[in-house]
Scaffold this active site. Structure first.
Site, mmCIF file in Angstrom:
data_model
loop_
_atom_site.group_PDB
_atom_site.id
_atom_site.type_symbol
_atom_site.label_atom_id
_atom_site.label_comp_id
_atom_site.label_asym_id
_atom_site.label_seq_id
_atom_site.Cartn_x
_atom_site.Cartn_y
_atom_site.Cartn_z
ATOM 1 N N SER A 1 0.753 -1.333 -0.051
ATOM 2 C CA SER A 1 0.077 -0.101 -0.134
ATOM 3 C C SER A 1 0.696 1.170 0.062
ATOM 4 O O SER A 1 2.057 1.237 0.570
ATOM 5 C CB SER A 1 -0.793 -0.037 1.201
ATOM 6 O OG SER A 1 0.070 -0.016 2.293
ATOM 7 N N GLN B 1 1.439 4.381 1.798
ATOM 8 C CA GLN B 1 1.407 4.152 3.259
ATOM 9 C C GLN B 1 2.407 5.347 3.949
ATOM 10 O O GLN B 1 3.306 5.894 3.465
ATOM 11 C CB GLN B 1 1.536 3.018 4.087
ATOM 12 C CG GLN B 1 3.045 2.406 3.587
ATOM 13 C CD GLN B 1 3.138 1.161 4.032
ATOM 14 O OE1 GLN B 1 3.805 1.008 5.311
ATOM 15 N NE2 GLN B 1 2.617 0.111 3.601
ATOM 16 N N HIS C 1 3.726 6.351 8.351
ATOM 17 C CA HIS C 1 3.694 5.936 9.717
ATOM 18 C C HIS C 1 3.797 7.465 10.513
ATOM 19 O O HIS C 1 4.412 8.336 10.241
ATOM 20 C CB HIS C 1 4.823 5.160 9.970
ATOM 21 C CG HIS C 1 4.737 3.950 9.234
ATOM 22 N ND1 HIS C 1 4.041 3.098 9.197
ATOM 23 C CD2 HIS C 1 5.966 3.515 8.327
ATOM 24 C CE1 HIS C 1 4.211 2.232 8.325
ATOM 25 N NE2 HIS C 1 5.637 2.235 7.701
ATOM 26 N N LYS D 1 6.347 4.432 14.349
ATOM 27 C CA LYS D 1 6.911 2.942 13.582
ATOM 28 C C LYS D 1 7.778 3.457 12.454
ATOM 29 O O LYS D 1 7.639 3.356 11.232
ATOM 30 C CB LYS D 1 5.697 2.351 12.690
ATOM 31 C CG LYS D 1 6.172 0.902 12.231
ATOM 32 C CD LYS D 1 5.052 0.352 11.541
ATOM 33 C CE LYS D 1 5.513 -0.991 10.939
ATOM 34 N NZ LYS D 1 4.350 -1.573 9.880
ATOM 35 N N GLU E 1 11.027 3.255 9.904
ATOM 36 C CA GLU E 1 11.466 1.780 9.130
ATOM 37 C C GLU E 1 12.658 2.132 8.341
ATOM 38 O O GLU E 1 12.939 3.138 7.907
ATOM 39 C CB GLU E 1 10.309 1.507 8.290
ATOM 40 C CG GLU E 1 9.036 1.150 8.832
ATOM 41 C CD GLU E 1 8.130 0.480 7.702
ATOM 42 O OE1 GLU E 1 7.107 0.083 8.035
ATOM 43 O OE2 GLU E 1 8.333 0.827 6.569
ATOM 44 N N HIS F 1 5.404 6.223 1.373
ATOM 45 C CA HIS F 1 6.403 5.142 0.602
ATOM 46 C C HIS F 1 5.354 4.290 0.223
ATOM 47 O O HIS F 1 4.288 3.938 0.726
ATOM 48 C CB HIS F 1 7.373 4.791 1.508
ATOM 49 C CG HIS F 1 6.972 4.175 2.741
ATOM 50 N ND1 HIS F 1 6.609 4.798 4.126
ATOM 51 C CD2 HIS F 1 6.923 2.904 3.191
ATOM 52 C CE1 HIS F 1 6.286 4.054 4.632
ATOM 53 N NE2 HIS F 1 6.503 2.735 4.612
ATOM 54 N N ARG G 1 -2.872 4.138 5.524
ATOM 55 C CA ARG G 1 -2.891 3.763 4.154
ATOM 56 C C ARG G 1 -3.877 4.638 3.341
ATOM 57 O O ARG G 1 -4.957 5.204 3.559
ATOM 58 C CB ARG G 1 -3.169 2.122 3.717
ATOM 59 C CG ARG G 1 -2.320 1.240 4.684
ATOM 60 C CD ARG G 1 -3.031 -0.170 4.608
ATOM 61 N NE ARG G 1 -2.340 -1.149 5.160
ATOM 62 C CZ ARG G 1 -2.177 -1.340 6.524
ATOM 63 N NH1 ARG G 1 -3.284 -0.646 7.202
ATOM 64 N NH2 ARG G 1 -1.544 -2.380 6.990
ATOM 65 N N LYS H 1 -6.757 -3.212 2.118
ATOM 66 C CA LYS H 1 -6.998 -2.967 3.575
ATOM 67 C C LYS H 1 -7.750 -1.508 3.842
ATOM 68 O O LYS H 1 -7.898 -0.912 3.002
ATOM 69 C CB LYS H 1 -5.835 -2.947 4.294
ATOM 70 C CG LYS H 1 -5.296 -4.464 4.285
ATOM 71 C CD LYS H 1 -3.748 -4.285 5.032
ATOM 72 C CE LYS H 1 -3.150 -5.884 4.919
ATOM 73 N NZ LYS H 1 -1.906 -5.823 5.676
#
Length: 392
Positions: free
Chosen positions: A100, A102, A104, A127, A129, A256, A275, A281
């Site tokens: 997706s 998305q 954070h 979150k 990454e 991203h 998302r 989702k």
């Protein structure tokens, strides 16, 4: 005293994962014989949705909790605010189809989202990454320079006429860009409001004789997610292809989407994802639009620059929750211990690791836990990735 111990790790089978024979996740988890599943993620850590376990079947978190001061240490306990859980989650990803679009949240924003909607934002943690390529790895990452965006939409007349005068006049060069971030936010949000934007762009692309690289990417992603409104905004994002060993860091509010390849990933231990497309989702477009960092940047600026010290390449993002070392073993090398615990995986080659009286034979897919302040001595010819939290 047990200083290092082997781990069995959880495999996640998602539709965007790779078939067993092509997946590093399947190879590392000895699942290459099952052709009925898509192998997407290998989880290494204490996350409740995919906890790692010891050879005797005991959960890693339970084993840590039996002697937290020795097995977790002060640094990790302070960050995780726990006596049995790691503040980071270490993964291997095998991506065959786009994940997706998305972003954070920051820690403060995560707390608010969790309080307002715990079903879709299941914890109050941030979150960030880090993704390190094991194979050529493709991702959309960050907003590209405005001039490149304008070029992409210059021949998309049917889309442009559905935009506001503000965006359309900039794209058609009738007025200069007054504020780049303002323009990006307006264009991004307006594209999501066009119900059939993907079909309009598809028709325009099919009528072209010379396709831009962005058009070719659009067609690839359209095959996977036909008619998805998120496809239109892919024209706004940098298309990055990482070579093995190259990395991207995705901090809070950084847009991203991964869509091809295998990588090592490390993140703060959270499930919070906002998302806005390329997924079946739950999507939360309004929240995503409000939180994004719309700062334009080049493709080259997305790639993280690690530090190199002999056999060790260090990827140290600006967060205390985690860092990753890549250790190249050629015959023998010893690596000093850290104040944090570590989880390590062998991704190439064979050999062994020694810590005190403990010895573990290593091959691709071998995963082991390291207690704090433990020197590791490797023998053989291997590549090792180790995750840890940075000193707070």
């Amino acid at each position: 005293m047990v200083k290092i111990i082997e781990l069995s790790c959880a495999v996640q089978n998602y539709l965007w994962g790779k078939a067993a024979e092509k997946s590093r996740v399947a190879q590392f988890s000895n699942n290459t014989g099952d052709s009925t599943k898509q192998y997407a993620e290998l989880w290494m850590g204490t996350h409740k949705k995919g906890p790692s376990s010891l050879p005797n079947g005991q959960k890693l978190s339970d084993w840590i909790g039996e002697c937290s001061s020795e097995r977790l240490g002060e640094v990790a306990a302070k960050i995780s605010k726990s006596n049995d859980n790691l503040p980071f989650l270490f993964k291997v990803l095998s991506v065959d189809k786009a994940l997706s679009i998305q972003v954070h949240p920051t820690k403060d924003h995560a707390e608010k989202l969790h309080l307002a909607d715990p079903e879709h934002y299941p914890d109050p943690n941030h979150k960030p990454e880090l993704a390190i390529a094991l194979t050529p790895f493709e991702a959309l990452c960050g907003f590209k320079p405005v001039s490149s965006v304008i070029t992409c939409f210059a021949n998309q007349e049917e889309v442009v006429k559905l935009l506001s005068d503000y965006c359309a006049n900039i794209i058609t060069s009738k007025v200069p860009v007054d504020d780049e971030k303002k323009f990006m936010k307006h264009l991004f949000s307006e594209l999501f409001q066009i119900q059939n934007s993907a079909e309009i762009i598809l028709n325009a692309v099919k009528s072209k004789t010379n396709l831009l690289p962005e058009d070719q990417l659009f067609l690839r992603l359209y095959e996977q997610h036909p008619k998805d409104r998120g496809l239109a905004v892919t024209y706004l994002l940098n298309h990055v292809t990482l070579q093995p060993g190259e990395a991207i860091f995705l901090g809070a509010n950084k847009i991203h989407a991964y869509f091809s390849g295998d990588c090592i990933e490390c993140m703060a231990c959270s499930d919070n994802v906002v998302r806005a497309g390329l997924t079946p989702k739950f999507i939360d477009v309004d929240t995503l639009i409000d939180m994004l960092d719309y700062t334009p940047s080049s493709k080259q600026e997305q790639v993280m620059v690690p530090s190199v010290d002999g056999n060790v390449t260090s990827y140290l993002p600006p967060v205390p929750d985690f860092g990753v070392n890549m250790i190249r073993v050629e015959d023998a090398v010893c690596v000093p211990g850290k104040s944090s615990p570590q989880i390590a995986i062998c991704t190439e080659g064979t050999g062994s690791v020694v810590a005190g009286e403990n010895v573990i034979d290593l091959k691709p897919g071998s995963v082991f836990y390291v207690i704090p302040n433990t020197e590791l001595c490797f023998k053989g010819s291997m590549t090792i990735f180790s995750s840890f939290c940075q000193d707070a």
